[in-house]
Scaffold this motif. Structure first.
Motif, mmCIF file in Angstrom:
data_model
loop_
_atom_site.group_PDB
_atom_site.id
_atom_site.type_symbol
_atom_site.label_atom_id
_atom_site.label_comp_id
_atom_site.label_asym_id
_atom_site.label_seq_id
_atom_site.Cartn_x
_atom_site.Cartn_y
_atom_site.Cartn_z
ATOM 1 N N CYS A 103 -31.582 17.768 -1.981
ATOM 2 C CA CYS A 103 -30.567 17.899 -3.033
ATOM 3 C C CYS A 103 -30.596 16.693 -3.965
ATOM 4 O O CYS A 103 -31.044 15.609 -3.605
ATOM 5 C CB CYS A 103 -29.180 18.032 -2.411
ATOM 6 N N LYS A 104 -30.096 16.898 -5.152
ATOM 7 C CA LYS A 104 -29.959 15.817 -6.115
ATOM 8 C C LYS A 104 -28.630 15.089 -5.977
ATOM 9 O O LYS A 104 -28.327 14.181 -6.753
ATOM 10 C CB LYS A 104 -30.088 16.356 -7.538
ATOM 11 N N PHE A 105 -27.809 15.501 -5.017
ATOM 12 C CA PHE A 105 -26.479 14.902 -4.877
ATOM 13 C C PHE A 105 -26.590 13.390 -4.702
ATOM 14 O O PHE A 105 -27.388 12.896 -3.904
ATOM 15 C CB PHE A 105 -25.749 15.494 -3.673
ATOM 16 N N ARG A 106 -25.793 12.697 -5.484
ATOM 17 C CA ARG A 106 -25.775 11.235 -5.433
ATOM 18 C C ARG A 106 -24.417 10.752 -5.918
ATOM 19 O O ARG A 106 -23.977 11.115 -7.001
ATOM 20 C CB ARG A 106 -26.895 10.640 -6.273
ATOM 21 N N LEU A 107 -23.744 9.958 -5.106
ATOM 22 C CA LEU A 107 -22.421 9.426 -5.443
ATOM 23 C C LEU A 107 -22.462 7.921 -5.321
ATOM 24 O O LEU A 107 -22.912 7.377 -4.312
ATOM 25 C CB LEU A 107 -21.361 10.013 -4.509
ATOM 26 N N TRP A 108 -22.016 7.267 -6.380
ATOM 27 C CA TRP A 108 -21.938 5.804 -6.405
ATOM 28 C C TRP A 108 -20.512 5.409 -6.731
ATOM 29 O O TRP A 108 -19.934 5.847 -7.725
ATOM 30 C CB TRP A 108 -22.890 5.225 -7.438
#
Length: 303
Positions: A103-108
């Motif tokens: 997945c491209k999911f990315r949380l910063w």
């Protein structure tokens, strides 16, 4: 020099002339959100009263601390079956990605510079992975204990095996027996701390009743131990409005009692009567510790 998978992932998302999130200082994370717009948007403030299945990360959302954000992420992954991992996890920043890498999911997220809050500064909320029932370390014992605090308050002797089966049936997740044991211990500790805080507020409750209902009767009895600790013993209350209302009722009084179950065991005693409409009318009530078997034997011997 070979690049890591994270570097390859960042190179696809960001051009060479654009800085990456990890290359910036902590105070100035990438994709910086206009804080003035965020403050004016009520949706950007995390609301813990929203049902856990409807909670999801939103760009610019603010939290009290990183632990609150992690709790929301636990609700999010359990509700949707996403397997997320913490790539960076400390008191100042949090980087979350999909464990599978598909997945491209990315949380910063990081701390805000002008407020004592933790904010999601950048978010790519795209998933193309299948639902996963083993969610890894992101779902921990603290999340389970928080969801089952009320159940453990009502019934402490809950089997750990039954708890594991219920988690699988209710949430669709597989949890180890060790996590279930730690969750039960964590929930009981939360209950004990909460009850201690509630009992400590009895004095304030007494003062408020006397202020708002001057003729009311409130009695609190405590036991002072030699080590300086004070323990709750008895509590009695009778509101002035109930005393005044009882004057026009039938002169029939009944005394009843029941035993309290859970962490704060004891006995609840209630005095009730009948009003002019032949309905139950509460007069006064109190709480005390229950009598032990030894005291019952001694009481019978005195008779």
């Amino acid at each position: 020099m070979n690049r890591t998978k994270d570097d390859e992932f960042l190179s696809k998302l960001y051009p060479k002339d654009q800085v990456t999130p990890d290359s910036l200082p902590h105070e100035e994370p990438y994709d910086h959100v206009d804080e003035d717009k965020v403050i004016s948007n009520d949706q950007a403030i995390y609301n813990e009263n929203v049902h856990w299945k409807k909670q999801k990360p939103v760009l610019g959302m603010r939290f009290v601390n990183p632990e609150q954000l992690k709790h929301m992420l636990c609700n999010y992954v359990v509700a949707n079956g996403y397997q997320l991992c913490y790539k960076k996890n400390d008191s100042r920043r949090l980087l979350v990605k999909c464990c599978s890498g598909a997945c491209k999911f990315r949380l910063w997220a990081s701390r805000m510079s002008e407020e004592k809050a933790f904010q999601i500064k950048s978010l790519i909320n795209e998933h193309n992975c299948a639902r996963n029932f083993k969610l890894g370390s992101i779902v921990n014992y603290a999340w389970i204990g928080t969801h089952y605090t009320t159940q453990f308050l009502q019934k402490q002797k809950v089997s750990v095996r039954l708890l594991r089966d219920e988690l699988k049936e209710k949430f669709g997740i597989d949890i180890s027996m060790g996590q279930c044991r730690r969750a039960k211990k964590y929930a009981i500790e939360l209950i004990e701390v909460t009850l201690v805080d509630h009992y400590a507020k009895l004095w304030s409750y007494d003062e408020e009743i006397r202020r708002s209902n001057p003729e009311s009767i409130v009695k609190i009895d405590v036991n002072a131990m030699p080590d300086g600790k004070i323990y709750f013993s008895k509590f009695y209350i009778c509101f002035d409005g109930l005393k005044q209302g009882w004057r026009g009722s039938y002169r029939v009084i009944n005394l009843d009692e029941c035993f309290l179950k859970g962490i704060s065991s004891g006995k609840l005693i209630v005095v009730v009567g009948r009003d002019a409409n032949n309905h139950i009318f509460p007069i006064a009530w109190g709480m005390c510790r229950k009598q032990s078997k030894l005291e019952m034997v001694l009481g019978k011997s005195k008779r």
